[in-house]
Scaffold this motif. Structure first.
Motif: not given
Length: 415
Positions: A173-180, A199-202, A216-223
């Motif tokens: 997830y962090l890899a995808d979030l960082k790219a996004w 620390n992309p999660l921050r 608000a449009q970021a990928p959700r770890l919940l998913d």
């Protein structure tokens, strides 16, 4: 030469200390109901402890921590948070052999941040930790304990709940979030751009208004949770529902330190005009092992006392104040000799009392009695000492009633 205090270090004077004593008294009462015991660790720890436990890349370690070398050239740090030191103590004293440990700590922490209202470079936290329970029931219990504590202080706070995954589901997830996030760098603030790399999660926790529509449009770890994290989080939610503890799911709620996994939560209050966090915590199942101990699950939270004190003031909760029940006023030399004797007798009986060792005019002594907010005054002079009779003056109503000095302790104790 006048010497001022260190910038960002706050004094707590008698007029406000009652507020802090109440926070700590209620904490001890509530925590005891849940089986938590108090521990005290040093305010100074090896700097390496926080570099390993909190994370080399965090702002705390890189920018805010007070680090120095002592005369033995050992690199030390003033603790910026409590959990790493408590884990160090848990490991060092072999506490794992005694089974589950429930601890709490109260005391000062230190970070060189920009001072502002409710935030100081020496600040105080109430910290709770539980070691040795992996099951979600402890997550529920600890959140309920914090909810109970705030409720007893009259604080209405919203519970925000999330999960930050674990080592199985978070890396992808962090890899995808960082790219996004990298694709949208131009739409984000400078702090967000810096955090994307380390620390992309921050980034999800950013409060800058212009960043909100993007995040608000970021990928959700919940998913993207693995089965273990999904089941754990479902059990936490079910447990809170069963206890009637209301919460709001917040997919962007993260914890600022590297060691958190799975459950993350925060209590926020709008008593100060905008939603602000008063306490937060979560699970850190790998931290004990990271710091050299046996693999041990853990969960804990920290509550900021400065912020809580401001909230209690804002909601109009009165400051509990210690006041003497009686003030002895010496009318003459005989009264000045006897007043300390009678004060000692009353104190032994558990009655708080004061007198003015300076003596002097009655008006000045009564003025001092009013300053310390004594409830009653007893004037002692030669006549009162000889007769064993005095007058008990109610300083709130100004009424006077006769009283035998020998019965004074029992009369006041009963009141």
């Amino acid at each position: 030469m006048k010497i001022s205090g260190v910038k960002g270090m706050n004094d707590l004077l008698p007029g406000v200390v009652g507020r802090w004593q109440e926070m700590e008294r209620v904490a001890r009462e509530v925590f005891a109901l849940y089986g938590y015991r108090e521990v005290r660790t040093p305010a100074v720890e090896p700097a390496a402890l926080f570099a390993r436990g909190v994370g080399e890349a965090t702002d705390i370690v890189k920018k805010e921590m007070y680090v120095f070398e002592d005369k033995g050239e050992e690199r030390l740090a003033l603790r910026p948070e409590a959990t790493a030191g408590l884990v160090r103590a848990y490991i060092e004293h072999g506490c794992h052999v005694d089974g589950v440990q429930k601890w709490f700590l109260m005391g000062p922490m230190f970070r060189r941040e920009r001072p502002q209202k409710g935030r100081y470079r020496q600040f105080h936290q109430i910290d709770c930790e539980c070691f040795g329970v992996a099951e979600p029931g402890i997550d529920v219990e600890q959140i309920a304990m914090l909810h109970d504590y705030l409720g007893r202080l009259g604080v209405k706070a919203e519970l925000k709940l999330n999960t930050v995954g674990d080592g199985q589901c978070r890396p992808a997830y962090l890899a995808d979030l960082k790219a996004w996030l990298t694709e949208r760098k131009g739409q984000l603030c400078a702090d967000c751009n810096e955090r994307i790399e380390r620390n992309p999660l921050r980034v999800l926790d950013c409060k800058v208004e212009s960043c909100q529509p993007v995040l608000a449009q970021a990928p959700r770890l919940l998913d993207r949770l693995c089965d273990g994290c999904r089941d754990h989080f479902a059990a936490v939610r079910s447990g809170l529902d069963a206890l009637g503890v209301e919460y709001r799911l917040d997919p962007r709620l993260v914890r600022g330190l590297d060691y958190y996994v799975r459950t993350a939560y925060e209590f926020s209050s709008d008593a100060l005009g905008s939603q602000s966090a008063v306490a937060g915590g979560g699970r850190y199942d790998g931290l004990v092992e990271t710091l050299g101990g046996q693999p041990t699950p853990g969960i804990g939270y920290a509550l900021g006392q400065e912020r809580l004190a401001l909230i209690l003031e804002a909601i109009g909760r009165p400051i509990p104040e210690a006041r003497p029940q009686v003030f002895f006023v010496a009318a003459d030399e005989a009264g000045a000799r006897e007043a300390p004797v009678w004060a000692a007798r009353l104190r032994k009986a558990g009655v708080p009392c004061e007198l003015d060792p300076r003596g002097g005019k009655l008006a000045r002594q009564f003025k001092q009695a009013e300053r310390v907010r004594a409830r009653y005054a007893v004037v002692l002079g030669g006549n009162e000492v000889a007769s064993g009779q005095a007058k008990l003056k109610d300083l709130d109503t100004r009424e006077e009633t006769p009283v035998a000095l020998a019965e004074l302790a029992s009369r006041l104790a009963s009141r």
